[in-house]
Design an enzyme around this catalytic site. Structure first.
Site, PDB file in Angstrom:
ATOM      1  N   ALA A   2       0.817  -1.210   0.000  1.00 44.13           N
ATOM      2  CA  ALA A   2       0.000   0.000   0.000  1.00 44.13           C
ATOM      3  C   ALA A   2       0.851   1.261   0.000  1.00 44.13           C
ATOM      4  O   ALA A   2       1.478   1.591   1.007  1.00 44.13           O
ATOM      5  CB  ALA A   2      -0.936  -0.025   1.213  1.00 44.13           C
ATOM      6  N   GLY A   5      -1.038  10.025  -5.436  1.00 42.94           N
ATOM      7  CA  GLY A   5      -0.989   8.898  -6.366  1.00 42.94           C
ATOM      8  C   GLY A   5       0.333   8.857  -7.107  1.00 42.94           C
ATOM      9  O   GLY A   5       1.268   8.181  -6.700  1.00 42.94           O
ATOM     10  N   ILE A  65      -5.750  -0.203  -3.338  1.00 46.43           N
ATOM     11  CA  ILE A  65      -4.730  -1.182  -2.987  1.00 46.43           C
ATOM     12  C   ILE A  65      -5.134  -2.575  -3.457  1.00 46.43           C
ATOM     13  O   ILE A  65      -6.134  -3.134  -2.998  1.00 46.43           O
ATOM     14  CB  ILE A  65      -4.436  -1.182  -1.472  1.00 46.43           C
ATOM     15  N   ARG A  96     -14.450 -15.460 -40.380  1.00 43.78           N
ATOM     16  CA  ARG A  96     -15.604 -14.613 -40.678  1.00 43.78           C
ATOM     17  C   ARG A  96     -15.621 -14.255 -42.160  1.00 43.78           C
ATOM     18  O   ARG A  96     -14.638 -13.708 -42.678  1.00 43.78           O
ATOM     19  CB  ARG A  96     -15.512 -13.335 -39.831  1.00 43.78           C
ATOM     20  N   GLN A 136      -7.367  -6.372 -47.496  1.00 46.71           N
ATOM     21  CA  GLN A 136      -6.086  -5.816 -47.068  1.00 46.71           C
ATOM     22  C   GLN A 136      -6.236  -4.924 -45.828  1.00 46.71           C
ATOM     23  O   GLN A 136      -5.355  -4.897 -44.968  1.00 46.71           O
ATOM     24  CB  GLN A 136      -5.469  -5.021 -48.216  1.00 46.71           C
ATOM     25  N   GLU A 195       1.213   1.142 -11.045  1.00 47.82           N
ATOM     26  CA  GLU A 195       2.685   1.118 -10.935  1.00 47.82           C
ATOM     27  C   GLU A 195       3.306   2.281 -11.698  1.00 47.82           C
ATOM     28  O   GLU A 195       4.373   2.147 -12.299  1.00 47.82           O
ATOM     29  CB  GLU A 195       3.244  -0.214 -11.442  1.00 47.82           C
ATOM     30  N   GLY A 196       2.616   3.398 -11.657  1.00 48.31           N
ATOM     31  CA  GLY A 196       3.104   4.598 -12.336  1.00 48.31           C
ATOM     32  C   GLY A 196       2.427   4.778 -13.677  1.00 48.31           C
ATOM     33  O   GLY A 196       2.508   3.905 -14.539  1.00 48.31           O
TER      34      GLY A 196
HETATM   35  C1  LIG Z   1      -6.843  -1.281 -10.200  1.00 44.57           C
HETATM   36  C2  LIG Z   1      -5.779  -0.516  -9.493  1.00 44.57           C
HETATM   37  C3  LIG Z   1      -4.887  -1.183  -8.677  1.00 44.57           C
HETATM   38  C4  LIG Z   1      -3.914  -0.467  -7.977  1.00 44.57           C
HETATM   39  N1  LIG Z   1      -3.094  -1.154  -7.115  1.00 44.57           N
HETATM   40  C5  LIG Z   1      -2.277  -0.433  -6.289  1.00 44.57           C
HETATM   41  C6  LIG Z   1      -1.546  -1.079  -5.264  1.00 44.57           C
HETATM   42  O1  LIG Z   1      -1.581  -2.310  -5.118  1.00 44.57           O
HETATM   43  N2  LIG Z   1      -0.804  -0.331  -4.438  1.00 44.57           N
HETATM   44  C7  LIG Z   1      -0.723   1.035  -4.551  1.00 44.57           C
HETATM   45  O2  LIG Z   1      -0.041   1.651  -3.765  1.00 44.57           O
HETATM   46  N3  LIG Z   1      -1.386   1.678  -5.544  1.00 44.57           N
HETATM   47  C8  LIG Z   1      -2.173   0.977  -6.399  1.00 44.57           C
HETATM   48  N4  LIG Z   1      -2.886   1.623  -7.387  1.00 44.57           N
HETATM   49  C9  LIG Z   1      -2.769   3.063  -7.498  1.00 44.57           C
HETATM   50  C10 LIG Z   1      -2.073   3.533  -8.753  1.00 44.57           C
HETATM   51  O3  LIG Z   1      -0.699   3.245  -8.670  1.00 44.57           O
HETATM   52  C11 LIG Z   1      -2.370   5.003  -8.942  1.00 44.57           C
HETATM   53  O4  LIG Z   1      -3.717   5.114  -9.302  1.00 44.57           O
HETATM   54  C12 LIG Z   1      -1.488   5.655  -9.962  1.00 44.57           C
HETATM   55  O5  LIG Z   1      -0.167   5.703  -9.517  1.00 44.57           O
HETATM   56  C13 LIG Z   1      -1.948   7.068 -10.315  1.00 44.57           C
HETATM   57  O6  LIG Z   1      -2.231   7.837  -9.188  1.00 44.57           O
HETATM   58  P1  LIG Z   1      -3.624   8.639  -9.099  1.00 44.57           P
HETATM   59  O7  LIG Z   1      -4.687   7.678  -9.393  1.00 44.57           O
HETATM   60  O8  LIG Z   1      -3.676   9.341  -7.819  1.00 44.57           O
HETATM   61  O9  LIG Z   1      -3.564   9.661 -10.276  1.00 44.57           O
HETATM   62  P2  LIG Z   1      -2.864  11.131 -10.282  1.00 44.57           P
HETATM   63  O10 LIG Z   1      -1.511  11.033  -9.721  1.00 44.57           O
HETATM   64  O11 LIG Z   1      -3.816  12.086  -9.635  1.00 44.57           O
HETATM   65  O12 LIG Z   1      -2.785  11.408 -11.798  1.00 44.57           O
HETATM   66  C14 LIG Z   1      -3.846  11.933 -12.600  1.00 44.57           C
HETATM   67  C15 LIG Z   1      -3.305  12.240 -13.995  1.00 44.57           C
HETATM   68  O13 LIG Z   1      -2.304  13.258 -13.908  1.00 44.57           O
HETATM   69  C16 LIG Z   1      -1.099  12.806 -14.497  1.00 44.57           C
HETATM   70  N5  LIG Z   1       0.037  13.379 -13.789  1.00 44.57           N
HETATM   71  C17 LIG Z   1       0.287  13.400 -12.462  1.00 44.57           C
HETATM   72  N6  LIG Z   1       1.461  13.975 -12.211  1.00 44.57           N
HETATM   73  C18 LIG Z   1       1.978  14.333 -13.392  1.00 44.57           C
HETATM   74  C19 LIG Z   1       3.187  14.970 -13.806  1.00 44.57           C
HETATM   75  N7  LIG Z   1       4.112  15.352 -12.946  1.00 44.57           N
HETATM   76  N8  LIG Z   1       3.373  15.181 -15.121  1.00 44.57           N
HETATM   77  C20 LIG Z   1       2.458  14.799 -16.022  1.00 44.57           C
HETATM   78  N9  LIG Z   1       1.330  14.172 -15.706  1.00 44.57           N
HETATM   79  C21 LIG Z   1       1.084  13.951 -14.403  1.00 44.57           C
HETATM   80  C22 LIG Z   1      -1.169  11.315 -14.361  1.00 44.57           C
HETATM   81  O14 LIG Z   1      -0.309  10.693 -15.293  1.00 44.57           O
HETATM   82  C23 LIG Z   1      -2.621  11.045 -14.639  1.00 44.57           C
HETATM   83  O15 LIG Z   1      -2.849  11.058 -16.010  1.00 44.57           O
HETATM   84  C24 LIG Z   1      -3.836   0.927  -8.119  1.00 44.57           C
HETATM   85  C25 LIG Z   1      -4.716   1.576  -8.976  1.00 44.57           C
HETATM   86  C26 LIG Z   1      -5.689   0.890  -9.648  1.00 44.57           C
HETATM   87  C27 LIG Z   1      -6.642   1.647 -10.517  1.00 44.57           C
END
Ligand SMILES: Cc1cc2nc3c(=O)[nH]c(=O)nc-3n(C[C@H](O)[C@H](O)[C@H](O)COP(=O)(O)OP(=O)(O)OC[C@H]3O[C@@H](n4cnc5c(N)ncnc54)[C@H](O)[C@@H]3O)c2cc1C
Lengths: 262, 384
Positions: B125, B132, B158, B271, B282, B366-367
């Site tokens: 977590a 995020g 998480i 199909r 093509q 994961e980013g």
């Molecule tokens: C199904 C699922 C499973 C997950 N599992 C886990 C887990 O096990 N553990 C855990 O810790 N997390 C987990 N996550 C969280 C996930 O890693 C985050 O959702 C993700 O890192 C993005 O964070 P956020 O959702 O807060 O989006 P934000 O950070 O709010 O981002 C919103 C948008 O802004 C963009 N953005 C943000 N900062 C910048 C920047 N500096 N430059 C350009 N663009 C930017 C982002 O790319 C995105 O498009 C999970 C998420 C989902 C949906």
């Protein structure tokens, strides 16, 4: 209980597009995926289950080129103890008889209580290697085996017959049994099994090491010569029968009788 | 240069493919997609065969392989079924990974073998409602009291949270320090501890068999020796973790793309419209050629990143390139796969729209792709 299992590395043909190659005597192998012959898969599983219950060893043997190693590895990963590959460019073109001769040379001096082969191979479907091998070894055999019970040096086996019938026969050991699919459910290959299998050596024996000569193997040592391979031409449209169900039934009975099928 | 899997890797690929083709059926995928339930029985079955512990050393009941072998397995799982594949292939990798690198011997022996054998599940977590992409500051805090740490805060999104037995949680342990990421630490927690509550999240777009949830942490007390590694190193451990697991996400993307491609390819052969199979048009066959090319490129980036990692030359730029590219390819290929299926592609029963819905996550978790691009540029700027 020491068990030898003869296995074959064959192309998977169920879903592949099969083409006859330019020699007209075999199929194009490029692009086909090769794996253990389906029947042999059950044979290996049966052998490993017997070993797990009664102790002993399972040795898998194949006649094939280096590609066949993957089939042997798979058997080792599933619990076989040893693997032997009989390989020589001269073996190319061997029929079931020649293959049985090659296997016989390798097997005759090995200790064994049972030999399993698949009931048939998925590629040529001859179903002959097992019985010929038994004959060469001078031991009994049973084909199409669907169940095995071992007691006091005797194998009591169920053989699959036509039309869903089975017969039970007793065969004195040592014996050759050719195994039918469905006798068990082959286990999955585990990663632990692969790790073990990769550490094992595959013993390779060639023609001279087996004490065979050129005219005993390959096409020279075979009784079957393939003249030509072809896709059967579509000859006639299906025949449709008209009439009431009673009339159709009568017509079918007539046709069957006319062809000597009933 | 060597572009072929070795004999052992080929055996691994065949073994996992056979397992998935029999067990990860589309029908089961659809069922679990609708139920939003973790396929626990299947997870255990896969674990017993060693498919979920590829990178864990034998000493802790794992298989002792590298990231490349793990990628092969993950790819095949997601190829066969994107939702079940995602659920079984990733969620449990992080806790053992972190512990192997930084855990005490006691922590490793306690937590890793049950995970390797599939007797337990785990969650890592990091993400919080307010943090995020940017995890340089955590609102979740851990404060030392006697020989315990007291954790307060909340975590969002998480994976496995509602079903996990073990947790690793990223917390702020020094609130004053600047920059704030130098004051973060990782802690182990277990299911059933007072003050740890997980809530299941519903209504995800895809990977529904992969259970996601939030964590509410209120006065969660963990013993002193549940600290993982050194105090205030949590942020660095997390980035280091992602360096590997992001490649695994890329492998998920490659697998999903491959699975959708194969469905589209077979459909196009069968199909018929205007009197011939649509693959003879093509417009369709070029689509398929491009899809296959992109998948191959994504796979090579992924395998290369994994290979570098296994050689001890982990390269964050290579990792991020693999993840960003493979996840985009997965989106494009799964989209085109639906297109090739026409109206039938839009139906759940044809099992191809699910690949598209599932593929999207690989651009987010994961980013996000944007964060991958930032990483790529950070490293390129240093190099060039
Ligand atoms: C199904 C699922 C499973 C997950 N599992 C886990 C887990 O096990 N553990 C855990 O810790 N997390 C987990 N996550 C969280 C996930 O890693 C985050 O959702 C993700 O890192 C993005 O964070 P956020 O959702 O807060 O989006 P934000 O950070 O709010 O981002 C919103 C948008 O802004 C963009 N953005 C943000 N900062 C910048 C920047 N500096 N430059 C350009 N663009 C930017 C982002 O790319 C995105 O498009 C999970 C998420 C989902 C949906």
């Amino acid at each position: 209980m020491d068990i030898l299992v003869c296995v074959k590395h064959v192309p998977e043909t169920a879903e592949a597009d099969i083409k006859i190659d330019s020699t007209g005597k075999t199929i194009e192998k490029a692009g086909l995926v090769f794996d253990i012959n389906e029947w042999d898969d059950y044979a290996v599983e049966e052998a490993v289950r017997i070993k797990e219950k009664l102790g002993g060893t399972v040795t898998v043997i194949t006649v094939g080129s280096e590609d066949a190693n993957s089939t042997l590895r798979k058997c080792l990963a599933r619990g076989a103890d040893k693997a032997i590959r009989l390989s020589d460019p001269k073996f190319e073109g061997s029929d079931s008889y020649a293959i049985a001769k090659i296997l016989h040379k390798a097997i005759k001096d090995l200790p064994f209580d049972l030999i399993f082969t698949g009931a048939q191979a998925g590629d040529d479907g001859y179903a002959m290697v097992g019985p010929i091998l038994a004959q060469l070894l001078g031991i009994p055999h049973a084909t199409m085996v669907k169940k095995i019970e071992l007691k006091n040096g005797v194998a009591r086996v169920n053989r699959e017959l036509e039309g869903g019938l089975e017969e039970i026969v007793e065969v004195k050991l040592p014996a050759v049994l050719t195994i039918q699919t469905g006798i068990n459910e082959p286990r999955y290959v585990s990663i632990m099994g692969i790790r073990k299998a990769m550490k094992k050596e595959i013993k390779v024996l060639g023609m001279t090491e087996l004490g065979l000569s050129e005219n005993e193997v390959g096409e020279a040592g075979s009784w079957i010569k393939i003249e030509k391979l072809y896709v059967p031409p579509v000859e006639k449209q299906a025949e449709f029968l008209d009439g009431t169900p009673e009339e159709i039934a009568a017509k079918i009975a007539e046709i069957l009788k006319a062809r000597g099928l009933v | 240069m060597h572009f072929e899997l070795n004999e052992e890797q080929k055996e691994i690929k065949r073994a996992i493919r056979e397992f998935c083709e029999k067990e990860f059926t589309p029908e089961l995928g659809l069922e679990f997609d609708e139920k939003e339930e973790f396929p626990m029985e299947l997870y255990r079955k896969a674990a017993k065969l060693g498919f979920t512990s590829m990178r864990i050393p034998e000493q802790y009941e794992g298989q002792g392989y590298g990231l490349l072998e793990e990628c092969i397995v993950v790819e095949e799982m997601c190829r066969a079924e994107p939702g079940i594949g995602a659920a079984i292939s990733l969620g449990n990798l992080m806790v053992p990974d972190i512990l192997l690198k930084h855990g005490t011997e006691e922590q490793k022996e306690k937590y890793i073998p049950p995970l390797a054998k599939g007797d337990a599940t785990s969650a890592a977590a990091f993400t919080e409602p307010e943090h995020g992409s940017d995890i340089t500051r955590m609102d979740t805090t851990a404060v030392k009291q006697g020989n315990e740490w007291i954790i307060n805060g909340s975590k969002e999104f998480i994976t496995n949270a509602p079903i996990a037995d073990y947790f690793i949680i990223l917390c702020q342990t020094d609130q004053e320090i600047q920059p704030s990421h130098r004051g973060q630490s990782l802690f182990l927690a277990e299911k059933g501890m007072a003050g740890l509550e997980a809530t299941k999240l519903h209504g995800k777009m895809g990977i529904k068999p992969c259970i996601t949830g939030s964590l509410a942490l209120s006065d969660l007390r963990v013993p002193e020796n549940n600290l993982v590694g050194e105090l205030n190193k949590g942020f660095y451990y997390t980035l280091e973790l992602f360096n590997g697991t992001r490649i695994t996400v890329a492998a998920q993307a490659v697998g999903m793309a491959q699975g959708a491609f194969e469905r589209a390819f077979n459909y196009a052969k069968n199909r018929k419209q205007f009197g011939r199979p649509i693959i003879d048009f093509q417009a369709i066959s070029f689509k398929l050629a491009e899809m296959a090319t992109k998948i191959e490129a994504a796979r090579l980036l992924t395998y290369r990143a994994a290979w570098l990692y296994d050689q001890g030359k982990a390269d964050p730029a290579a990792t991020s390139m693999a993840k960003a590219y493979a996840s985009r390819v997965a989106m494009e290929v799964t989209d085109e796969a639906i297109q090739i299926h026409g109206g039938y592609g839009y139906l759940a029963d044809y099992h191809v729209e699910r690949y598209h819905r599932c593929a999207k996550i690989t651009e987010i978790y994961e980013g996000t792709t944007e964060m991958q691009k930032l990483t790529i540029m950070n490293f390129l700027k240093k190099r060039i």
